[in-house]
Motif scaffolding. Sequence first.
Motif, PDB file in Angstrom:
ATOM      1  N   ALA A   1       0.617  -0.833  -0.119  1.00 16.72           N
ATOM      2  CA  ALA A   1       0.649  -0.533  -0.041  1.00 16.72           C
ATOM      3  C   ALA A   1       0.843   1.211  -0.011  1.00 16.72           C
ATOM      4  O   ALA A   1       2.327   1.559   1.474  1.00 16.72           O
ATOM      5  N   ILE A   2       0.564   1.869  -0.825  1.00 17.43           N
ATOM      6  CA  ILE A   2       1.516   3.605  -1.032  1.00 17.43           C
ATOM      7  C   ILE A   2       0.743   4.429  -0.817  1.00 17.43           C
ATOM      8  O   ILE A   2      -0.322   4.565  -1.404  1.00 17.43           O
ATOM      9  N   PRO A   3       1.182   5.233   0.115  1.00 16.63           N
ATOM     10  CA  PRO A   3       0.686   6.474   0.768  1.00 16.63           C
ATOM     11  C   PRO A   3       0.172   7.865  -0.002  1.00 16.63           C
ATOM     12  O   PRO A   3       1.231   8.071  -1.182  1.00 16.63           O
ATOM     13  N   THR A   4      -0.830   7.867  -0.612  1.00 21.89           N
ATOM     14  CA  THR A   4      -0.478   9.329  -1.440  1.00 21.89           C
ATOM     15  C   THR A   4      -1.001  10.363  -0.851  1.00 21.89           C
ATOM     16  O   THR A   4      -1.002  10.634   0.505  1.00 21.89           O
ATOM     17  N   ASP A   5      -0.048  11.759  -1.547  1.00 20.65           N
ATOM     18  CA  ASP A   5       0.542  12.803  -1.663  1.00 20.65           C
ATOM     19  C   ASP A   5       0.324  13.703  -2.371  1.00 20.65           C
ATOM     20  O   ASP A   5       0.716  14.232  -2.875  1.00 20.65           O
TER      21      ASP A   5
END
Length: 345
Positions: free
Chosen positions: A164-168
């Motif tokens: 899971a890659i955090p959105t920024d």
Amino acid sequence: MVRLNDELSSTTAYLHDLESTNQSQQNLSPFTKIKGRSPVLKDAINLANKVSKTDAPVLITGESGVGKELFAEGIHNAGKRSNHPFVAINCGAIPTALFESELFGYEQGAFTGAIKGGKKGKFDAAKGGTIFLDEIGEMPLELQVKLLRVLQEKHYYRVSGNEAIPTDVRIIAATNRDLEKMIDEGSFREDLYYRLNVISISIPPLRDRIEDIPELIQLFLKEFSLKYTMPIPRIDPEVMYTFLQHPWQGNIRQLRNMIERMIILASDNEVMKPHHLPKNFVKENNPPTLNIHFEEIKKRNGQGEDEIQYALQKTFGNKAAAAKLLGISRATLYNKLKKYDLKLD
């Protein structure tokens, strides 16, 4: 030669395709690219400027060619993410089969033809900045679900990935479609609509702000005379009058293309007259589009002070075009200006 009033002649030649040469000028507003001084356009710019100070999702609506991407860029450049990337995605131009990998990237071996080592997607490219989802109404329903999930959970997975890659990123979307109607028809998700539509900015069509046309014409004349190293052609008052009446279904993009055509076809020191315009353009022209309010003034006052002031306003102070609009000679117009003691500032 058509001469616009002093306010028009003093406008800056900050050209759309030459913006990169001026980015170091810190005194320029983030919304400098957006040309026009009409009240409806100023209202939209003021709202965009307010929204830029936040990270709230923005939905920009308006017809094709009104400049929705320029507003998105302005919001990005005026905000706290301005030092990070602005990544634009045309949702109608990416094949459905590739859309997920374009947005979120993919891992090695995700599909036949995948690049060795995988590939990052647009969300990776825009990290810390803004993603502009242009023509969001063209996004297929199955992909709307995946975008909604990313907005809700604030992370995403690459295709064939488990991490899971955090959105920024900040999300700005735009459309020329009626999304509420699409919701009723079942072609756009209501929950995604409310996620995107925290702040809505409606960009007015060019026919609703015709007082901006002379300034845009000057801007594009300068732009294309530089591009093609040709002298700026003179515009006959009848051509200006025709432009002011035209419905401009393609909005600013259509006007820009028209001016480019005129520059290319113009001879040195030639005055651009109605016969230089495409035949289909003249056929499309519709006199009533200028403004119903103008017709009401004519009925009430004939060629009175209000009518003359309105004609001058709508032609940006161009007396030759105003006289044409009023259906009188320039000499008659000058006499009436003197009679009513009307002066252009």
